[in-house]
Each structure stands twice: as structure tokens, then as C-alpha cells.
Scaffold this motif. Sequence first.
Motif, mmCIF file in Angstrom:
data_model
loop_
_atom_site.group_PDB
_atom_site.id
_atom_site.type_symbol
_atom_site.label_atom_id
_atom_site.label_comp_id
_atom_site.label_asym_id
_atom_site.label_seq_id
_atom_site.Cartn_x
_atom_site.Cartn_y
_atom_site.Cartn_z
ATOM 1 N N PHE A 1 -8.153 -2.679 -6.529
ATOM 2 C CA PHE A 1 -7.289 -3.043 -5.408
ATOM 3 C C PHE A 1 -7.603 -4.468 -4.993
ATOM 4 N N SER A 2 -6.636 -5.121 -4.374
ATOM 5 C CA SER A 2 -6.809 -6.519 -3.995
ATOM 6 C C SER A 2 -7.629 -6.687 -2.731
ATOM 7 N N LYS B 1 -4.731 2.101 2.077
ATOM 8 C CA LYS B 1 -3.361 2.603 2.087
ATOM 9 C C LYS B 1 -3.076 3.492 0.879
ATOM 10 N N SER B 2 -3.796 3.271 -0.215
ATOM 11 C CA SER B 2 -3.589 4.075 -1.413
ATOM 12 C C SER B 2 -4.452 5.327 -1.446
ATOM 13 N N GLN C 1 -8.353 -11.969 0.599
ATOM 14 C CA GLN C 1 -7.696 -12.142 -0.689
ATOM 15 C C GLN C 1 -8.520 -13.015 -1.634
ATOM 16 N N HIS D 1 -5.705 -2.678 1.307
ATOM 17 C CA HIS D 1 -4.827 -2.194 0.236
ATOM 18 C C HIS D 1 -5.350 -0.875 -0.315
#
Length: 623
Positions: A568-569, A576-577, A227, A573
Motif C-alpha cells: 500500500f502507498s 481503508k483496504s 507519500q 490507504h
Amino acid sequence: NKRTHAPPSRVFQLCAEAGSQAMESSQASAYLGVDVGTGSARAGIFDGKGKLLGVGTSPLQIWKEGNCVEQSSTDIWHAVCAAVRSACTNANVTGSNICGLGFAATCSLVAVDADDSPVTVSLSGDARRNVIVWMDHRAVSQADRINACHSPVLQYVGGTLSPEMQPPKLLWVKENLQESWAIAFRWMDLSDWLAYRATGDDTRSLCTTVCKWMYLGHAHMQKMTSQHFSATKACGWDDTFWQEIGLADLVEGNYAKIGGSVAFPGHPLGNGLTAIASKELGLIEGTPVGTPLIDAHAGGIGVLEGIPSSRFLQHSELEASLSSQYTSFKDTNVEDELFMEEESKSNETLSNRMVLVCGTSTCHMAVSQNKVFIPGVWGPYWSAMIPEFWLTEAGQSATGALLDHIVDNHAAAPILANRAASQKISIYDLLNNILETLAANFAVPFLGALTKDLHVLPDFHGNRSPFADPKAKGMICGLTLDNSESDLALLYLATVQSIAYGTRCIVEHCNQHGLQIDSLLACGGLSKSKVYIQEHANITGCPVILPRESESVLLGAAILGAVAAKRFSSIHHAMKSMNAPGLVVKPSQDEHMKKYHDAKYRIYQSLYEQQISFRKIMDSVLV
């Protein structure tokens, strides 16, 4: 940052994928992935949902002399530029549409001097040949000597370092090409070199350094999170290891020649594309570029979250006969939301999957939240694929290459190749058709039973996993004087099965040492073969899930660009998209077939055991 290479001028192949679509709007966002494989450079453009918009490809030059396999970084860069321009044309996008770029490549070794010019790694002295290709086995004796040191860092490669990794190759160059060793200013994994060539930023990837350079990525566990990631000073090199293997000179300058700064995959490098690189690629200066991945690992990023929902797995279409075990999501009327993972799916479920990246070789990769040490299997590698997950990496050094070798060297190959060309299909599609005819003619209970008298050990280029034996050889039991096309088809099938038995051996070995693999996700060229995938499902007993988009390595590379562009972060993440399932191949539930493959698997295991016994017998008389 001195770069004066002219834009490429070459004839290249245009590759417009079936099903590729034009951008709906000239202002739409797109992400570019570049994959440099063994034989070609490829580029793919994807939208924010991971749908492929267009592909381009350009061939690579390669030199093979015995165990030495070499390439040219100059040739590779020209091919990359050609492929990128082709992909943009086929996707109907311009450089302004590309919001981020990522590179993936084979784990080949690149040498350049202080001016970024090539430094030869070839005994021929050819200055163009500055890349030792991943599959090169010139450094077997150097690997043996390094392993004899029994360094503690070897526990992170299953206890045995492979000659395909970079330390033995570096030691070989030092011992055999002293002039090249003296003038080399940077030694780089190929994907790191591509990112450096594009951005001027010499930050190395945790993927390449951890997997191929004996870098201990977990030294950063308390300092880096996905992150809040950033490039950081390398702190995972083990001075003692490099000193005791005879490469103490690389420790100088805080490892500047092999990596003084490292970052998670997807970290934005420098200020994005340089002016020179952007002009050569036909893109926009400053386009974000993500820290790269090894090609197989990009494939993992491109498929690992492409799992159908539990509701789809309960769908009645999956409960059909053998002919429909190869089930396409594209051919059903199930709503798109069934393609998505339930949000409650846990990271533990992620750890039950193994990715098979099936190309020239095959990499078998699994991730877990805790480190698992498995003898003969590479890893555990911290953050080498998905940041903050431990990666376990097994593999087979020759799979696609082995099938090519078996087919190309058979007497019937020229005739079949001509027939396949006249029918506008591949020789492998033709062989699959011949197998179906043979199965019908001989009235066997299932196609795999055609090879009951033919058995293959596929270790023609050594055994990478789980035996970590680069000296292993291939074996074939059941040859006759027959050289017909039917004989070739049977030998081809037996070889496919042997590769699948190798995968079963890897899965069982990993599960015996702490993993819990129960499903496979496959991508790469071999995954497009129905016979290849169905035999893997039947032999391993695991369902094999294929991705919606066939270009998974390119998608994984594009995900790096999307993360670098802050779309995306995190890598996870983005996965998953942008990951989505395509086909599900279920193993047969026929008990007769299971017993058959269990029997052949025992023979597969005994072939290696016999080879070890034969080796000891011959070694004992040649002492």
C-alpha cells in the motif's frame, strides 16, 4: 550488531482463533503482526483484505513489587518467537508466505548496553529485569518535579506529564540506579526495541517518541509526507527541556541513546529481518519490517476505517428492540460492498470517531487534520498514529485490571471461578448470566438499574484523563455486609458502568475543547463483553462499532508490515483496504434509562469532587 541469543526453547500455548482459515494457496501473500502486551506476546497473520488467518500466543514473565512493575526483554523476545511460529502453524503458512511484518507493544521502557545485553532497571539488581513496564508508577515524584518546570513542551501532553511516560522513569533510574545509568547505551520504547532486535536498525517511531518521550513530531511537518517518507535525523528534541529536568547527558551525541533517527510508522527498517532474527522467528531473511507502533495505536490503525456505509446504517435491522441493538454484520445478508466506506467519505468524518482500545487499561484516541489542545489530555501529537494527522490521546489507567481486581478480591470469586470452569465459560460470562437472572427476579426496567444504590469511582490506579491526577484513588459507595455471588455481580456491573462514565467524561471534555466525537470504535479484550459495550453505548449516547476481526491490534501491526512491503502507498490507504466493521451496538432510546444514567453520572462526578475535598482537608492538618 551483536546478537547471540539462541532460538527459544519453551512450552507455549497454541491459540487457533475460531473462524481462522487455511491459506487458499501456498503462494498467497500474508502479513504478520506482533503485539507484546502486559501478560503475553501474540502474533497474527492476515491476508491482504485484513482477514485473520491464524493466531499464536505465549505468556510473559512479570515482576510486581509495590509501584514497581518489571519485565525481561530476553523473555519477551523468546515469547515473540514462540508466538510467531505458533501463528504460522495455525494459519498453515510458511515464512515464504509472509510478505511483511510489524510490531506493536506496550509503552514500556527497555535498557540495553553497548553489546545489546540487558541493563537492570530493578532495585533488586536482577540483570534479567531490564524493562520498566508501562503501568509502573515508581516515578510519581519525578513527574511532579518535571511538571513544576512548566516547560513549553508540556502543552503537547495536556499540560501535565504522566509518571507512565519515559522522562520521569529515566530520571528515576539516574537518581536511584547510578551504575545502570552509566552503562546503558540505548533507552528504547519496547516496540522500537523489538523492531531493532529484528532488523538491527535503531530508527525510532514517531509514535513512541512523540507520545512517550516529549519529541515534537511536528518539527518534521515541512520535511516529511506519507507519500514520500523516509527515516530522517531527529530534529524534534527540545534541548532546554532535557537540560532543565536534569537529563542533559541524554542530549549528548545528538540524542543517540534515546533516538537519533525517526520515521513514520510503517517505514521499512534496514534491510528487513536479519539472518539471526529470521532464523529465530522461522521467517525469511530480508522480510520487510515496518517502523512500529504502541499497541493501543496499532489498535486504532486496525479499526478506525472499519465503518459501515451509510446505506447499511439505514438498514431496517438496526431499528429493532433492545435485544437486537447488538447487531452483527456477519449475521445479515447485506452484500459485502455495504461494509466498505463510500469513497467520498471525507477526512472530517474520520475526525468524528474515537477509538477505545480496551484491555488492561483503555486508550481513547481521535485524529484530526488540525491540532487541538485539550487540558488533561495527551497531544496533539503529529503523525503519532496516522501519518500527517494530529492525534489526541486520552485514557483510563486501569479498566480490565480494575475489573480483575474487583472480582478476584471478592469472597464469592473462588466459588464462581470453579462454577465457570465447570461450565467452560469465563467468570465474566457467568457474572453476566447472574445479572440477567437478577434483572428478571427484581423486575427492574433495564439491567443497568440493578445498581441504583451502588456507585464506583474507577480511579484505583490514578486518573489519566481528563484530570491528569496520578494520586486519585478508587471509591465505592453503597457497600453492605453481603458477600454473596449476587453482591459480586452487582459490584462488577457498577464497576463496568463507572468505567463507561469515565469514557463519557472524556468524550464530553474533548468535545467541549474542539473535537466533535459522535461515534466510538472499540477493540481489545473488554470489547468482547456484550454488557461492557452495551453499557458504554447507553451511557455515552454514542453507537459503538466493533471490528470484523477481533484482533485489531494485531491487524494494525500487520498493516505496518504491508506498508513496509509496499503493498500500500500509505498507512491510511492500507486501513481503508484492511479495516472492516463487524458489530454495531446502538444506545438505548429509552428516556427513563437516559435519566437514570444522567443521575448516576452526576454521582460519579461528585465522588471525585469529594475526594479532592477530603484530600485538601487531610493535607491541611499534616502540613
